[in-house]
Scaffold this active site. Structure first.
Site, short mmCIF file in Angstrom:
data_model
loop_
_atom_site.label_atom_id
_atom_site.label_comp_id
_atom_site.label_asym_id
_atom_site.label_seq_id
_atom_site.Cartn_x
_atom_site.Cartn_y
_atom_site.Cartn_z
N LYS A 40 60.12 22.13 99.01
CA LYS A 40 60.98 21.80 97.35
C LYS A 40 62.77 22.35 97.63
O LYS A 40 62.92 23.43 98.50
CB LYS A 40 60.35 23.09 96.78
N GLY B 128 61.78 34.19 86.58
CA GLY B 128 60.97 35.35 86.40
C GLY B 128 61.21 35.72 85.30
O GLY B 128 60.83 37.02 84.54
#
Lengths: 371, 258
Positions: free
Chosen positions: B97, B158
């Site tokens: 990733k 987040g």
């Protein structure tokens, strides 16, 4: 443009009067915001905000967990030299304190590295007194040939350098720079730094910025609390961090809140900074810059460190020695200051788990130059 | 016919991918991964002990889980490429990733450096999963460069704010010839379901599970939500209408023989 230009404006502010003018309504308004203005940050450092510490703590805790998770990064300081050319009234390494000075040889550095690795630590902060002769660029680069075999990340806290010198160190694998202004008030700065290159206030103030320019991954700043009014000093340090983070988006800016500790020499802190004050300074910074790293050192006591863990801290040291050669051969030289919390790495790890935090021993990888 | 996700040379039943960076301890992480029924977890290479003495994360994951190492911490394409190579050399497989983030204030990805990384790593034989800011052109180029999937963020990482980039991601789902995996910003199971209903191939979740009061129960909830959202997408929901259909048609005057 330098932070000095901002400081020149800031020093016109009658801080003490302004802090006392802050109302509880202003504090409450700051606490409802997602992104705080400079004025909000100021309000959170005021005496009025002292009645809101619990609210501030809850918010700070929530934001820290949201951005950093239930994690705490551990590191150790590694002192390589205590030769220093400066006269700082509050520091044991000051040139006018007479004690046998020492600089580690390459094989001694390796012994220290081994001792630290055995504790499971992968991130170190390399420290020295400020001396271009004893902690020269070539010495540091030589040390890095050893340290890069043992550690995943190496930061430095040494004398301020020029941008090109930092570039050389970045090239050698050093990825973090810690430099405290000590005291942002220019007059107090001159009173305390009586001799040596450190007298140059402006050069020191611009040091973090030179580190950013040179490509340091992380730059950590702070004011040594106790040298002047902590509210004012914390406010300016926070604005300095914000200035750097806005201008150098790629650098991770961190802030520490070192507080005066007993040391060799007779200087007594000018102002008393209570635990409550320290907590307020930390919480305000966390709310002002939610993603900033906050480092907590072993300067603080075991009891206090236990309580501070959930209040915004992201990095801690453990089992620290502030003496040159202190890990492989303890108790033989002058330490920079007395530490308060002498628990082992294992004990700190256990404590973190008991508080629901995962100790992170490795959070980077020296990728160095490719062949 | 069984609905499986064909991706990067694998067939996945679960369309929920899990991040591992924010859990309080590895035991809780393992239990949450199991409860999520996820088959893929991302792991930051920078947190892995590449020399293999093994006190870190890899030993503590369920045995049958597949790894998607990520280049978290990379600020340039060059760094990301090196991290990917280190991961492969350490035996973490050939999935990667790509995270290239040069903004430490909001942690938003750098699409141009990410695209460069995709091009390089595809050439080196990796199955590449770029994390990116939702943008049609950038996403198309990444897919054309050979990315195994494209991973736009739903909201800043987040933030738990949900799919704030909804309209841009919809366009990407429609137009890009590669699976779209919504990564970052998903704060609740309902938001994961929403992404799946939009036609996302999968979602990646970390903060919302790891920082829940009961991460294991939350992992289970996400698993159900992703499955429900996928079923809804396949069932093709009826069109939405705010008003009831007009009782006298506006075009009723038109006759067949006109």
């Amino acid at each position: 443009m330098s932070f000095y230009h901002k400081y020149e404006k800031l020093k016109q502010i009658p801080f003490s009067a302004k802090f006392h003018e802050v109302t509880s309504m202003q504090v409450e308004s700051a606490l409802t915001k997602d992104m705080l203005t400079t004025a909000d940050y100021f309000a959170l450092l005021s005496p009025a905000a002292e009645s809101y510490l619990e609210d501030m703590a809850r918010l700070a805790h929530q934001k820290t967990v949201q951005h950093f998770g239930w994690t705490m990064q551990l590191f150790l300081p590694l002192y390589v030299s205590d030769y220093c050319v400066n006269t700082c009234k509050y520091c044991s390494f000051s040139v006018d304190n007479v004690f046998p000075r020492r600089r580690l040889t390459l094989s001694e550095v390796e012994k220290e590295a081994k001792a630290i690795t055995e504790m499971g630590i992968e991130h170190v902060l390399l420290l020295s007194g400020e001396s271009r002769i004893h902690s020269s660029i070539s010495y540091l680069k030589e040390i890095m040939t050893v340290l890069s075999k043992y550690f995943s990340s190496v930061g430095i806290e040494i004398q301020p350098l020029d941008t090109t010198e930092y570039e050389e160190l970045v090239e050698s694998g050093i990825d973090g720079l810690t430099v405290y202004q000590e005291v942002y008030d220019e007059e107090v700065y001159r009173e305390l730094h009586t001799k040596g290159p450190k007298r140059n206030y402006r050069y020191r103030l611009d040091t973090p910025e030179r580190g950013c320019k040179a490509g340091m991954r992380s730059v950590n700043i702070g004011a040594l609390l106790g040298l002047d009014d902590w509210r004012k000093e914390s406010f300016i340090a926070g604005l300095h961090a914000d200035y750097l983070q806005t201008k150098y988006l790629e650098t991770e800016i961190g802030v520490s809140f070192p507080r005066m500790r007993p040391h060799a020499g007779s200087y007594q802190p000018k102002t008393d900074v209570t635990d409550k004050n320290l907590v307020q300074a930390m919480l305000a910074l966390r709310l002002f810059i939610p993603r900033a790293g906050i480092t907590l050192s072993t300067r603080e006591s075991e009891f206090l460190r236990n309580q501070l863990i959930p209040l915004g801290v992201t990095k801690m040291s453990a089992a620290s020695s502030t003496e040159v050669g202190g890990y492989s051969e303890p108790d033989n030289t002058q330490s920079q200051f007395e530490i308060s919390d002498d628990r082992s790495v294992a004990a700190i790890r256990k404590l973190l788990y008991s508080k629901g935090y995962q100790p992170v021993m490795k959070d980077w990888q020296i990728i160095g130059a490719e062949d | 016919m069984e609905d499986v996700l064909q991706i990067g040379g694998r067939q996945l039943k679960s369309r929920l991918l899990l991040g591992t960076g924010k859990f309080a301890d590895h035991r809780q992480m393992k239990e949450a991964v199991e409860a999520s029924q996820s088959e893929i977890v991302t792991v930051a290479v920078r947190r892995v002990d590449l020399n293999g003495s093994g006190q870190y994360i890899l030993n503590d994951l369920p045995g049958d889980i597949a790894l998607m190492p990520n280049t978290s911490g990379a600020r340039t394409s060059e760094e990301a490429v090196r991290i990917a190579r280190l991961a492969k050399a350490a035996g973490m497989g050939n999935w990667i990733k790509v995270e290239v983030i040069s903004d430490q204030k909001y942690l938003l990805p750098d699409n141009s450096e990410t695209l460069k990384t995709v091009e390089q790593l595809v050439e080196e034989g990796f199955e590449v999963f770029p994390y990116m800011s939702p943008d049609l052109t950038a996403g198309k180029r990444m897919a054309e460069a050979g990315a195994a999937a494209v991973m736009p963020l739903g909201a800043p990482i987040g933030s738990n704010m949900g799919i704030r980039m909804k309209d841009l991601i919809k366009v990407m789902v429609e137009e890009i010839d590669a699976p779209i995996i919504v990564d970052a910003g998903i704060g609740k199971p309902s938001q994961a379901a929403e992404a799946m209903e939009m036609g996302a191939a999968a979602v990646l979740v970390n903060t919302a599970i790891a920082t829940a009061a009961d991460p294991v129960a939350m992992a289970r909830a996400f698993s159900h939500a992703v499955e429900a959202g996928r079923c809804a997408y396949l069932a093709e929901p009826g069109a939405q209408a705010l008003q009831a259909a007009a009782s006298s048609p506006l075009t009723g005057f038109l006759r067949e023989d006109d």
